[in-house]
Design a protein around this motif. Structure first.
Motif, PDB file in Angstrom:
ATOM      1  N   VAL A  82      46.967  39.392  26.026  1.00 20.72           N
ATOM      2  CA  VAL A  82      47.122  38.887  24.581  1.00 20.72           C
ATOM      3  C   VAL A  82      48.463  37.863  24.787  1.00 20.72           C
ATOM      4  N   SER A  83      49.468  38.326  25.452  1.00 16.00           N
ATOM      5  CA  SER A  83      50.476  37.526  25.530  1.00 16.00           C
ATOM      6  C   SER A  83      50.365  36.065  26.710  1.00 16.00           C
ATOM      7  N   THR A  84      49.847  36.663  27.870  1.00 17.53           N
ATOM      8  CA  THR A  84      49.788  35.566  28.862  1.00 17.53           C
ATOM      9  C   THR A  84      48.583  34.769  28.968  1.00 17.53           C
ATOM     10  N   THR A  85      47.384  35.446  28.803  1.00 12.08           N
ATOM     11  CA  THR A  85      46.102  34.497  28.607  1.00 12.08           C
ATOM     12  C   THR A  85      45.932  33.805  27.491  1.00 12.08           C
ATOM     13  N   LEU A  86      46.173  34.661  26.162  1.00 17.51           N
ATOM     14  CA  LEU A  86      45.920  33.884  25.094  1.00 17.51           C
ATOM     15  C   LEU A  86      46.987  33.186  24.490  1.00 17.51           C
ATOM     16  N   GLY A  87      48.434  33.513  24.989  1.00 16.97           N
ATOM     17  CA  GLY A  87      49.401  32.541  24.579  1.00 16.97           C
ATOM     18  C   GLY A  87      49.956  33.082  23.179  1.00 16.97           C
ATOM     19  N   LEU A  88      49.772  34.471  22.645  1.00 16.37           N
ATOM     20  CA  LEU A  88      49.881  34.490  21.186  1.00 16.37           C
ATOM     21  C   LEU A  88      51.502  35.431  21.539  1.00 16.37           C
ATOM     22  N   ARG A  89      52.000  35.401  20.032  1.00 16.25           N
ATOM     23  CA  ARG A  89      53.264  35.929  20.106  1.00 16.25           C
ATOM     24  C   ARG A  89      53.570  36.932  19.158  1.00 16.25           C
ATOM     25  N   ARG A  90      52.396  37.168  18.170  1.00 15.41           N
ATOM     26  CA  ARG A  90      52.802  37.972  17.114  1.00 15.41           C
ATOM     27  C   ARG A  90      51.330  38.864  16.607  1.00 15.41           C
ATOM     28  N   ALA A  91      51.354  40.036  16.880  1.00 16.36           N
ATOM     29  CA  ALA A  91      50.505  40.982  16.882  1.00 16.36           C
ATOM     30  C   ALA A  91      50.565  42.378  15.834  1.00 16.36           C
ATOM     31  N   ALA A  92      49.246  42.328  15.049  1.00 14.28           N
ATOM     32  CA  ALA A  92      49.481  43.701  14.158  1.00 14.28           C
ATOM     33  C   ALA A  92      48.552  44.678  15.078  1.00 14.28           C
ATOM     34  N   VAL A  93      48.971  46.177  14.622  1.00 11.50           N
ATOM     35  CA  VAL A  93      48.288  47.173  15.544  1.00 11.50           C
ATOM     36  C   VAL A  93      47.756  48.150  14.269  1.00 11.50           C
ATOM     37  N   LEU A  94      46.445  48.416  14.428  1.00 10.39           N
ATOM     38  CA  LEU A  94      45.831  49.693  13.710  1.00 10.39           C
ATOM     39  C   LEU A  94      45.205  50.407  14.422  1.00 10.39           C
ATOM     40  N   TYR A  95      45.767  51.856  14.422  1.00 11.91           N
ATOM     41  CA  TYR A  95      45.507  52.830  15.530  1.00 11.91           C
ATOM     42  C   TYR A  95      45.072  53.867  14.976  1.00 11.91           C
ATOM     43  N   ASP A  96      44.008  54.731  15.667  1.00 11.16           N
ATOM     44  CA  ASP A  96      43.288  55.985  15.169  1.00 11.16           C
ATOM     45  C   ASP A  96      44.494  56.861  15.460  1.00 11.16           C
ATOM     46  N   ASP A  97      44.854  57.796  14.462  1.00 10.48           N
ATOM     47  CA  ASP A  97      45.855  58.783  14.780  1.00 10.48           C
ATOM     48  C   ASP A  97      45.692  60.039  15.369  1.00 10.48           C
ATOM     49  N   ASP A  98      45.219  59.774  16.673  1.00  7.50           N
ATOM     50  CA  ASP A  98      44.705  60.790  17.475  1.00  7.50           C
ATOM     51  C   ASP A  98      45.405  60.636  19.120  1.00  7.50           C
ATOM     52  N   ASP A  99      44.838  61.359  19.887  1.00 10.75           N
ATOM     53  CA  ASP A  99      45.546  61.186  21.154  1.00 10.75           C
ATOM     54  C   ASP A  99      45.131  59.887  22.076  1.00 10.75           C
ATOM     55  N   TYR A 100      43.877  59.578  21.776  1.00  9.18           N
ATOM     56  CA  TYR A 100      43.562  58.468  22.345  1.00  9.18           C
ATOM     57  C   TYR A 100      44.337  57.212  21.476  1.00  9.18           C
ATOM     58  N   GLY A 101      43.941  57.154  20.481  1.00 12.86           N
ATOM     59  CA  GLY A 101      44.396  55.899  19.478  1.00 12.86           C
ATOM     60  C   GLY A 101      46.031  55.674  19.801  1.00 12.86           C
TER      61      GLY A 101
END
Length: 329
Positions: A164-183
């Motif tokens: 995301v940072s190096t290849t896409l060159g983006l600087r602001r990300a939001a995260v939605l995550y499954d509230d379990d061990d994997y997520g």
């Protein structure tokens, strides 16, 4: 020679290479029947599409091995246990396998929460647990009986952040995550690496798999905070629902996800909304990727099931074949 649990010594070095050593115990003539291997996986529930791929990959490995005479003249039999992708069900499956003296090893589980629940049960029973799907960093820690044949989430999460940072060159990300061990584990690795790269996490929202169906609020907040990309740390079903919620609001923000987002069912749930969704995977069917063995597997899988193999089919197929080689050795 018979195969006895409790005499198995195993060492895995996973990444570029895998080594597995089994010590064989002496058995009676009654041991000369089939070799039974448990397979713990989600055959029902929201992860069932992934579990079905596991079942088909494992089944193909069994059929091919039995067609060559099995192992030392003994055929392979797979015993399936449906954990529904939930830790509460996985314990019952693990106990059933552990209490069955004819089951010599277990391939599984898929979900990290399920493997973590099964780990002490398999350890106490002296039965090998070999997961082709659980990537949480703690799955293989603290037990001489639990292993996997794929990367862990610290590697995967960091790799996604770097992309995301190096290849896409983006600087602001939001995260939605499954509230379990994997997520949570995948999210934590992503967030930690993002901090070192100067990638700002503008928001992080948990959700509960199979329970959270409305993602309007976190999507609105991600848009209000000018997120340049949304990282979904979870499975394909919720990833598709999140993408649909965003596109219905007219958002064009790109999405990226981990390996559990890639599924033949992603498009079925998400439709046009998942077009352009980026995701990681250790395996994909492509004529220019993977070499002869990967192409042979993909062809055999397609001929057997009239379906395209995904990551979990390939890793389950590999896990069974590694196990067969170790038993034979």
């Amino acid at each position: 020679m018979g195969i006895r649990r409790g005499t198995i010594a195993a060492t895995f070095v996973m990444g570029m290479c895998v080594a597995l050593l089994f010590t064989m115990g002496c058995g009676s003539a009654d041991d000369r029947g089939v070799i039974r291997v448990g397979v713990g996986l989600p055959l029902t529930g929201s992860a069932s599409v992934l579990g079905e791929q596991m079942r088909m990959g494992a089944g193909l490995a069994m059929v091919q091995r039995n067609a060559r005479g099995g192992i030392d003249g003994r055929l392979i039999e797979l015993v399936y246990g449906d954990d529904r992708g939930r830790a509460s069900e996985a314990g019952a499956v693990a106990h059933r396998f552990a209490d069955d003296p004819t089951v010599v090893a277990v391939i599984g589980h898929f979900n990290s929460a399920c493997s973590l629940v099964g780990k002490p049960i398999y350890r106490d029973a002296g039965i090998l647990q070999f997961s082709p799907g659980s990537t949480n960093v703690d799955v293989c820690r603290g037990s001489d009986w639990t292993f996997r044949n794929l990367y862990s989430d610290d590697y995967q999460g960091r790799s996604i952040a770097r992309y995301v940072s190096t290849t896409l060159g983006l600087r602001r990300a939001a995260v939605l995550y499954d509230d379990d061990d994997y997520g949570v584990g995948l999210k934590d690795a992503f967030v930690e690496e993002a901090a070192s790269l100067g990638l700002e996490i503008v928001a992080a929202y948990p959700y509960e798999r199979e329970v959270t169906l409305d993602f309007t609020d976190p999507i609105d907040k991600a848009a209000a905070l000018d997120a340049e990309i949304i990282f979904v740390s979870g499975l394909y079903n919720e990833a598709a629902l999140i993408a649909r919620a965003a596109r219905e609001k007219g958002m064009t923000t790109p999405f990226i996800g981990g390996d559990a987002v890639l599924s033949e069912a992603l498009l079925g749930v998400g439709g046009d909304a998942v077009e352009g969704f980026l995701m990681t995977t250790p395996f994909i069917v492509h004529p220019d990727i993977g070499g002869t063995k990967a192409q042979d597997f993909a062809r055999a899988f397609s001929e057997a099931y009239d379906r395209t193999a995904d990551t979990w089919a390939a890793l389950s197929y590999d896990a069974l074949n590694q196990l067969f080689e170790a038993i034979e050795e």
